[in-house]
Design an enzyme around this catalytic site. Structure first.
Site, PDB file in Angstrom:
ATOM      1  N   HIS A 106     -10.423   3.017  -0.390  1.00  0.00           N
ATOM      2  CA  HIS A 106     -10.619   2.569   1.148  1.00  0.00           C
ATOM      3  C   HIS A 106     -11.273   1.150   1.208  1.00  0.00           C
ATOM      4  O   HIS A 106     -12.362   0.943   2.039  1.00  0.00           O
ATOM      5  CB  HIS A 106     -11.135   3.620   2.253  1.00  0.00           C
ATOM      6  CG  HIS A 106     -10.283   3.704   3.164  1.00  0.00           C
ATOM      7  ND1 HIS A 106     -10.831   4.010   4.865  1.00  0.00           N
ATOM      8  CD2 HIS A 106      -8.950   3.738   3.688  1.00  0.00           C
ATOM      9  CE1 HIS A 106      -9.713   4.121   5.697  1.00  0.00           C
ATOM     10  NE2 HIS A 106      -8.781   4.052   5.003  1.00  0.00           N
TER      11      HIS A 106
ATOM     12  N   HIS B 196       0.905  -1.225   0.102  1.00  0.00           N
ATOM     13  CA  HIS B 196      -0.049  -0.205   0.061  1.00  0.00           C
ATOM     14  C   HIS B 196       0.882   1.365   0.024  1.00  0.00           C
ATOM     15  O   HIS B 196       0.483   2.079  -0.637  1.00  0.00           O
ATOM     16  CB  HIS B 196      -0.840   0.062   1.253  1.00  0.00           C
ATOM     17  CG  HIS B 196      -1.750   1.190   1.391  1.00  0.00           C
ATOM     18  ND1 HIS B 196      -2.906   1.119   0.768  1.00  0.00           N
ATOM     19  CD2 HIS B 196      -1.697   2.201   1.967  1.00  0.00           C
ATOM     20  CE1 HIS B 196      -3.625   2.316   0.631  1.00  0.00           C
ATOM     21  NE2 HIS B 196      -2.705   3.313   1.861  1.00  0.00           N
TER      22      HIS B 196
ATOM     23  N   GLU C  64      -2.108   4.303  12.764  1.00  0.00           N
ATOM     24  CA  GLU C  64      -2.855   4.990  11.745  1.00  0.00           C
ATOM     25  C   GLU C  64      -3.948   5.748  12.430  1.00  0.00           C
ATOM     26  O   GLU C  64      -4.954   6.040  11.439  1.00  0.00           O
ATOM     27  CB  GLU C  64      -3.291   4.012  10.570  1.00  0.00           C
ATOM     28  CG  GLU C  64      -2.035   3.491  10.023  1.00  0.00           C
ATOM     29  CD  GLU C  64      -2.180   2.583   8.850  1.00  0.00           C
ATOM     30  OE1 GLU C  64      -3.569   2.128   8.461  1.00  0.00           O
ATOM     31  OE2 GLU C  64      -1.113   2.167   8.184  1.00  0.00           O
TER      32      GLU C  64
END
Ligand SMILES: Nc1ncnc2c1ncn2[C@@H]1O[C@H](COP(=O)(O)OP(=O)(O)O)[C@@H](O)[C@H]1O
Ligand SMILES: [Mg+2]
Lengths: 231, 81, 757, 81
Positions: free
Chosen positions: C97, C48, C315
């Site tokens: 997402h 990612h 995160e």
């Protein structure tokens, strides 16, 4: 459109999380008034002649819409002056704040269908005896945007009867009741007519380019005209 | 250290769309005989030190003014240590 | 040097690193990494964050970039920046997402919006609008029922609370997305040229400020690890941690950030997304002086028990990092305090070439930041054309495979079937949950072909954006499918009268470790890069989402393409539909129609996927675009709507429903009615022309070589003669008549019927 | 007749923006020493007849799947008559 009347100063309060404050200011300018920025932490109303509490999610709408905003420093001034006759228009979140502040009766709850709803909404103007609706005619039908997650107006039967009896319901939903508001109520005023709360958004219907109509303008010209007359 | 739990519920006469929706869903998902569901809020408040009379009174006042809206909601308040 | 513990087995595999990647880290450092360094490398080298499988292919977007002066900031920054004239610039980007939204639909979608918005703020721009291209499994599948309402509520909940209008998106259902919904989010923002900011830590001695939400234990390794793996076939049982968004905090973060930027208090800025502090510090350092010293124990925490490794990887949402000179720090802190945003100096810019992190006096990280941020592994993954590709392409939906409607009645039924099918049905159930009015600059929004916003109230300067991808086309032919996605998006922008200027993309694919998926990816990127070169619109940024597959089955290859166009005055925009004053105006089809049904919506509702997608002719698209822009500029047309999913009949039905006025149409003699009505040939649009402009318009088309055929006239008075007195109707030659009421009922009933239960 | 109360709370490690907002407001309005506030949901479910083992099991399952999302929330369930 009337020429800018700089002597009419209408404050627009920005709370953390206010969203439609710039739009409200634009609407005031289009109606010929001067928009004055007010900050939630202010302890001075900058000599404004009237106040708009704009839409948005003050304090994230956490807890309950408007519940935290009513305790902002600027609100204690506004509440005090509103009781003395200061014209105040609460739009959407502003309406919620006015109810939480007990300047208006009742409360606004979660939409009956539990979704946020954004639509062009038809309304019928029910009262022109307020500071913010005098430029309309009773019975006039208008279309302005509505957008809310918690816009269901509720109050006990006695209050509802009283609101209608005293001509304090200023607008009702037509064709579709978009949020389960009791008796299709879209907006109300206090007894004196200086404080008005409205769930749909007149400030988004002031330009042909961006709104579904120009039907929002009279809410603001009503105020400007009344204030010019008064001064 | 005190822990105060405030439960806030819509008054019975106020429509509770969320409770209604949950009631419907419970039924569809196989729970029979549900006669009513109400959905409320719960606040769990942790406090430093003793909960003296003054703070207790403040808490009670705020539960009725801030945490709930008396026009549409009722609250209950329980203290545990 | 940080102390290493040589006897300890390091958990690199659990952190998603391959043995050779771990060896490379040791080689770079000349020793074993500390646990904190290992944490940093593992998140930053995840698929990612590092684009390790896609990098070699994405390079083409730069190598084949068309010459343009419009690009102020190119690929590689948080988002590209495009010059739209008059001193204004815009930045836009789309991101995925997908995996988080499957696990926790509401929060996954909400934080997806939050993340892309921070990308836009970190360029110095004020975010202006949101779009949300979405893909779900079959509309009536139980899991779609679980995921879709939550995703919509999450996109709306976050965007509405943030005060950003939603101006468009996509909603597509296909079984291949069952278990792998795609939640892409696009944000566009604007700024003056002088306000552009970049993510770099310049100026030795400058301070590193972390501001926004506190750091918590939610989503540790979430985005990066989650987005870099395939789900087990049994779905969400293995539930990794997800993040919860706080849109209110993000709103404060936007206002505070714009205020510090405009006050000139910021040297460099970076948002915290995937890989959190690891990413922000290593990227800022690597793009700047090359060194940074960080006191990690100064990071404000929500949970005091977090370890330094967890803090580096967390995160947590709604955080930003800024580089501020010591002279400006007090003013910076004051503005943050005004907006109730917590801000802390956590570090200092150095020129040591090292990123050094301390934890309560102990050095826990000492690495060259470039090796973390930019010199991750790069893979040339093997790929090959799938063995089944030829058979798939050979399986055309000819009349012998799917019987074609012929009679008027059959043609009418086909229209109703299509317009009520989940993919073509009205999206109002979704879009009415989004605020499209806030900020007061939305000129066009759903159901228009493009979202258009006004950038400058004085001059009327604006931008239009559309996102598109027919992934069935990409499955049939990934190279041309990607070009088709680009063509459709480009056309959707053009019909509004805006001039296409730049491209963003979100490449959603299956596992890169599957050579057949990798082939789809390689072909699609090649197609998109070639297409952009041919159309003269550069790719300014984008996002790759791999591992969208359950077990062995990958999703349809879905390269979502977003095109941004500029319009000098939004007053001259062309809407998709005629209006109440259009009676008597003429309806024209521009472009050529042929027997093209491979991957079409018509084939889809018959459960068929095979054959070749429609031909793509980008020179034709360009010509069409130029004609549409000229017609808008010279006031020659009342409306324009692109023809794509479902073909001409769907386009006309959409226009009529939007207008509320009927029309009389005829089908040209030289073509089979079914083909004319339902083929999905590209490079076409419907335009509505006042009679006074007909000659001028058709002469322009003839001179430039664009086929234009008159096929109808707007007519509000057809009800009586066609047996529906008092109603608005569309009359399709001698074939059929439908009232707008019938159309509307069919069009609008579908999604509420499925999702309101 | 049985009454079941299900309380749903965000897991401790998950951000609770509402709780944070309430904590801030309580402090500003004069309640000192608040160290933490979490805001959760409460469902009050009324049921006809006996809550037998089968319905009890269904309820427990639905509390974990419908009323809460185990990814981010914990629940408690209490029965009173
Ligand atoms: N998820 C979504 N969010 C917002 N708008 C959407 C969404 N899905 C579809 N729309 C809007 O609905 C309209 C119709 O969509 P679509 O048929 O896909 O458009 P087109 O074919 O022109 O690309 C467009 O205005 C599109 O932006
Ligand atoms: Mg279109």
């Amino acid at each position: 459109m009337s020429a800018r009347i700089d002597s009419v100063r209408i404050g627009v309060v920005t709370f953390p999380g206010s969203l439609d404050d710039r739009d409200a200011a634009r609407a005031i300018r289009i109606a010929g008034g001067e928009a004055v920025e007010l900050w939630h932490g202010d302890s001075d109303l900058k000599n404004v002649d009237a106040v708009v509490l704009p839409g948005g999610f003050s304090y994230g709408d956490y807890l309950r819409c408007g519940a935290i905003a009513k305790f902002a420093p600027v609100m204690s001034l506004i509440i005090e002056k509103a009781h003395q006759g200061l014209p105040v228009l609460g739009i959407c979140n502003g309406f919620q704040i006015l109810c939480e502040s007990h300047l208006l009766p009742g409360a606004l709850t979660r939409n009956d269908h539990r979704h946020f709803i954004c639509r062009d909404q038809k309304l019928r103007i029910e009262s022109t005896d307020t500071f913010w609706t005098s430029d309309f005619e009773v019975g006039q039908e208008i279309v302005i945007p509505l957008k809310n997650g918690e816009g269901g107006y509720v109050a006990d039967e006695k209050t509802l009867d009283q609101l209608f009896a005293e001509g304090r319901v200023i607008a009702t939903y037509q064709e579709v009741n978009p949020n389960g508001s009791y008796r299709d109520i879209a907006g109300i005023s206090n007894a004196r007519g200086n404080v008005v709360g409205l769930m749909p958004h007149p400030e988004h219907a002031v330009e042909a380019l961006t709104g579904p109509s120009l039907d929002g303008i009279p809410f603001f010209t009503s105020a400007v005209r009344a204030l010019v007359g008064a001064s | 250290m005190a822990r105060v739990v405030v439960n806030v519920m819509l008054k019975p006469e106020i429509l509770d769309p969320q409770g209604r929706a949950v009631q419907g869903a419970l039924g569809r998902l196989g729970l029979t005989g549900v006669t009513d569901v109400r959905q409320g809020k719960q606040f769990v408040i942790d406090l430093d030190g003793e909960l003296d009379a003054h703070r207790s009174a403040t808490l009670d006042k705020l539960a009725g003014e801030l945490l709930s809206n008396p026009v549409i909601e009722d609250f209950t308040l329980t203290v545990s240590d | 040097m940080p102390s290493a513990q040589p006897d300890l087995e390091q958990p690199f595999a659990e952190l998603g690193l391959k043995p050779d990647e771990y060896e490379r880290i040791k080689e770079i450092l000349g020793r074993r990494p500390t646990s904190s360094e290992l944490a940093m490398y593992s998140v930053m080298w995840s698929e990612h964050c590092s684009y390790k499988s896609s990098k070699v292919h994405l390079r083409q977007f730069g190598e084949k970039a068309p010459k343009t002066d419009a690009l102020l900031v190119g690929i590689g920054e948080n988002a590209g920046v495009v010059d739209i004239g008059q001193g204004w610039a815009v930045t836009f980007k789309v991101e995925s997402h997908n995996h988080p939204s499957y696990v926790e639909p509401y929060q996954g979608a909400a934080t997806g919006v939050g993340g892309i918005v921070r990308d836009i703020i970190s360029m110095g721009a004020r975010p202006l609008a949101i779009m949300d291209p979405l893909r779900f499994g079959a509309a009536n599948a139980p899991d779609t029922h679980r995921v879709l309402p939550g995703v919509i509520a999450g996109v709306g909940g976050y965007g509405n609370c943030l005060g950003l209008p939603n101006i468009g998106g996509e909603l597509v259902f296909d079984e291949s997305y069952a278990g792998n919904p795609l939640v892409n989010a696009l944000c566009v923002g604007s700024m003056r040229h002088e306000d552009i900011h970049l993510a770099s830590a310049k100026g030795v001695g400058n301070l590193v400020v972390l501001y926004g939400a506190r750091t918590g234990g939610d989503g540790i390794g979430g985005v990066s690890v989650l987005a870099s793996e395939t789900f087990d076939a049994d779905g969400p049982a293995k539930r990794p941690s997800v993040q919860v968004g706080d849109p209110f905090m993000e709103k404060l973060l936007i206002e505070a950030t714009l205020e510090v930027l405009h006050a000139g208090l910021v040297e460099g800025i970076q948002d915290l997304g995937g890989a959190g502090i690891s990413c922000a510090t290593s990227e800022l350092a690597s793009n700047g002086e090359g060194g940074m010293h960080v006191w990690l124990d100064r990071v404000p925490l929500r949970d005091a028990s977090l370890s330094p490794e967890e803090i580096l990887m967390s995160e947590s949402q709604e955080r930003m990092c800024a580089i501020v000179t010591p002279g400006h720090i007090d003013a910076f802190m004051e503005i943050c305090a005004k907006w109730d945003v917590e801000a802390v100096v956590i570090g200092e810019v150095t020129d040591t070439g090292k990123l050094v992190v301390q934890w309560h006096g102990e050095e826990i990280v000492n690495v060259p930041p470039r090796t973390v941020a930019h010199e991750g592994p790069v893979y040339e993954r093997p790929y090959h054309r799938p063995s089944w590709q030829d058979a798939l392409q050979a399986n055309e939906p000819t009349a012998s495979v799917i019987p074609r409607p012929e009679s008027g009645e059959q043609l009418k039924e086909t229209l109703l079937q299509l317009i009520g099918s989940p993919n073509l049905a009205s999206k109002t159930w979704v879009t009415s949950q989004y605020d499209r009015y806030v900020l007061g600059n939305t000129v066009l929004a759903q159901p228009e072909d493009t979202g258009m916003i006004r950038i400058d109230e004085e001059t009327g300067l604006g931008v239009a954006i559309a996102t598109d991808c027919n992934a069935r086309f990409t499955k049939l032919d990934p190279y041309n499918g990607a070009k088709l996605a680009l063509a459709e998006s480009y056309r959707n922008v053009s019909v509004s009268g805006a001039i296409p200027l730049a491209v963003t993309n979100c490449l959603n694919f299956g596992s890169p470790e599957d050579p057949e998926v990798m082939w789809q990816f390689a072909e699609a990127t090649r197609g998109l890069a070639d297409g952009c070169l041919e159309l003269g619109v550069p790719v300014t940024g984008g996002n790759v989402s791999f591992y969208n597959q359950t077990g062995e089955t990958a999703i349809l290859p879905t390269p979502v393409v977003g095109v941004l166009g500029v319009i000098d005055d939004v007053e001259r925009r062309t809407p998709m539909a005629w209006n109440k004053d259009s009676d008597g105006e003429l309806i024209y089809v521009l472009g050529d129609t042929s027997d093209e049904f491979g991957g079409s919506e018509w084939a889809h509702i018959h459960g068929h996927l095979g054959g070749m997608p429609p031909k793509v002719d980008l020179q034709r698209e360009k010509l069409l675009s130029e004609i549409l822009v000229a017609a808008s500029r010279d006031g020659m047309i009342t409306a324009a709507h692109d023809i794509s999913d479902g073909g001409f009949a769907i386009a006309i039905a959409e226009m009529a429903m939007r207008a509320g006025t009927g029309a009389r149409l005829w089908i040209p003699d030289n073509i089979e009615p079914f083909i004319f009505l339902y083929a999905e040939s590209t490079g076409r649009a419907v335009v509505v022309i006042p009679r006074s402009e007909e000659l001028r318009f058709t002469e322009m088309c003839a001179a430039r070589g664009l086929p234009a055929e008159r096929v109808g006239v707007v007519d509000s008075g057809l009800g009586v003669d066609s047996g529906f007195p008092g109603e608005q109707v569309i009359v399709m030659g001698d074939y059929f008549t439908l009232t707008l009421e019938q159309l509307r009922e069919t069009h609008e009933a579908t999604l509420p019927a499925i999702f309101n239960s």
